[in-house]
Design an enzyme around this catalytic site. Structure first.
Site, PDB file in Angstrom:
ATOM      1  N   GLY A   1      -6.320 -24.376-124.631  1.00 31.71           N
ATOM      2  CA  GLY A   1      -6.620 -24.517-123.211  1.00 31.71           C
ATOM      3  C   GLY A   1      -7.539 -25.687-122.897  1.00 31.71           C
ATOM      4  O   GLY A   1      -8.061 -25.796-121.792  1.00 31.71           O
TER       5      GLY A   1
ATOM      6  N   GLY B   1      -6.502 -28.897-123.299  1.00 37.14           N
ATOM      7  CA  GLY B   1      -5.677 -30.078-123.031  1.00 37.14           C
ATOM      8  C   GLY B   1      -5.398 -30.893-124.282  1.00 37.14           C
ATOM      9  O   GLY B   1      -5.118 -32.082-124.196  1.00 37.14           O
TER      10      GLY B   1
ATOM     11  N   ASP C   1       3.804 -34.373-125.201  1.00 39.50           N
ATOM     12  CA  ASP C   1       3.048 -33.575-126.165  1.00 39.50           C
ATOM     13  C   ASP C   1       3.899 -33.214-127.390  1.00 39.50           C
ATOM     14  O   ASP C   1       3.459 -33.353-128.530  1.00 39.50           O
ATOM     15  CB  ASP C   1       2.537 -32.280-125.503  1.00 39.50           C
ATOM     16  CG  ASP C   1       1.724 -32.574-124.260  1.00 39.50           C
ATOM     17  OD1 ASP C   1       1.313 -33.735-124.073  1.00 39.50           O
ATOM     18  OD2 ASP C   1       1.505 -31.642-123.459  1.00 39.50           O
TER      19      ASP C   1
END
Ligand code: GLA
Length: 376
Positions: A116, A118, A166
């Protein structure tokens, strides 16, 4: 894209460990879903899945951070549960839909990647799950197909409308290199980033504003609408001539969103040139411009992040600092002179605490490799 069958059956039915890195994006923010350029790197923190084959048809995930195990019946339909288990489940479904027969297994998830923050802990979990499946099935997907399967799992199964950065960064990471990805054609160039005089510093602001959840999709929508108003399929198709001729006709919001994306694409390529020339002051200036554009035109920063980035920028030895990832909190990334990096970290910790009362977690990192598989 063809799938390959690997020469050996990897670890057979013996237990094994899959490691996947997290990622930090150096520059090229909110450009991936606009068919633009991004420059992330896989980092030396990540997830570890310790895997044991099972004789039945169940896939079981246990996480050190979650009380309940996630148990999937590989012969029954997989449905989203609205929890962390949707990330691995979506990946399993992707392989099942391709006709892969996944044997039962049990995976224990651990690691040193904050979730959480990033740093793509969800992509790391997806790509790790895909690597587990490949290892158990003794087959591999091409890297781009693997990254896309993981992104699709996140989009369709976990319901997060992320771009492709990502999953590509985690899948295709190479030690000592950042990854320049052209999100339009998925062309990839590994850019050496191993100058010993430079460190990459990741700083967690310690805040995550829930506002960010819906705002990401809103930004995507605004970019799509700006492209349409400019008569283009995507913002990547907007040439300087089109922009000069039509930018003033856009509503203010669409114009600012598009201005960020167009300039950010240019900055990403300019940043690569600066890295290749070891011109760190120039790389740092581009990071600052990227941050200002994200804060002012794209409006994805927040007050704590502004305090963090300006505190970092004021310190000697910091070439540049910017928010990284989707925004509304999460992490900042800085390029810092290696000599004196410890002093920078101590000073930054102090000034951020004085300004916000928050103890910022931070760590120096290096560009790392993608997934690895080893015996336990
Ligand atoms: C999140 C998404 C990525 C990308 C960034 C912003 O991290 O998962 O796909 O859009 O935000 O650059």
């Amino acid at each position: 894209m063809t799938e390959t069958v690997s020469a050996s059956s990897a670890t057979g039915s013996a237990p094994f460990v899959v490691r996947t890195p997290g990622r930090v994006n150096l520059i090229g923010e909110h450009t991936d879903y606009n068919d633009g350029f991004v420059l992330p790197m896989a980092i030396d923190r990540g997830l570890r899945l310790t895997v044991r084959p099972r004789t039945d048809r169940r896939a079981v995930f246990r996480s050190e951070r979650e009380a309940a195990a996630a148990v999937f019946d590989l012969d029954a339909p997989l449905v989203p549960a609205g929890t962390w288990s949707d990330y691995p489940a979506g990946v399993l479904l992707g392989f099942l839909e391709r006709g892969w027969r996944i044997p039962g297994f049990e995976a224990v998830v651990s690691g040193d990647l904050p979730s959480g923050a990033g740093l793509s802990s969800s992509a790391a979990l997806e790509v790790a799950t895909a690597t587990v499946v490949e290892t158990l099935c003794a087959r591999t997907l091409p890297l781009d197909a693997k990254a896309l399967l993981c992104q699709r799992a996140e989009n369709l199964f976990a319901g997060v409308p992320c771009g492709i950065m990502d999953q590509f960064a985690v899948t295709c990471g190479r030690a000592g290199h950042a990854l320049l990805l052209d999100c339009r054609n998925r062309g990839l160039r590994h850019v050496p980033l191993d100058d010993p005089s430079i460190c990459v510093l990741v700083i967690d602001s310690g805040v995550k504003h829930s506002l960010g959840d819906g705002e990401y999709a809103t930004r995507r929508g605004q970019c799509a609408s700006a492209a349409t108003l400019l008569g283009c399929a995507t913002l990547r198709d907007v040439t300087p001539a089109i922009w000069r001729a039509r930018a003033a006709t856009l509503p203010d919001l669409e114009r600012r969103r598009a201005a960020h994306v167009l300039a950010e694409n240019d900055r990403t390529l300019a940043f690569v040139a600066a890295v290749e020339a070891a011109d760190w002051p120039r790389a740092g200036r581009l990071m600052r411009e990227s941050h200002e554009s994200l804060a002012r035109d794209y409006e994805v920063s927040c007050s704590e992040m502004e305090l963090l980035v300006s505190a970092a920028a004021a310190l000697p030895g910091v070439h540049g600092c910017r928010m990284t990832g989707g925004g509304f909190g999460g992490c900042a990334v800085a390029l810092v002179a290696a000599a004196g990096a410890d002093t920078v970290m101590a000073a930054l910790r102090r000034s951020y605490r004085d300004a916000t009362g928050i103890e910022a977690e931070m760590f120096l990192t290096r560009a790392a490799a993608g997934p690895t598989v080893s015996a336990t």
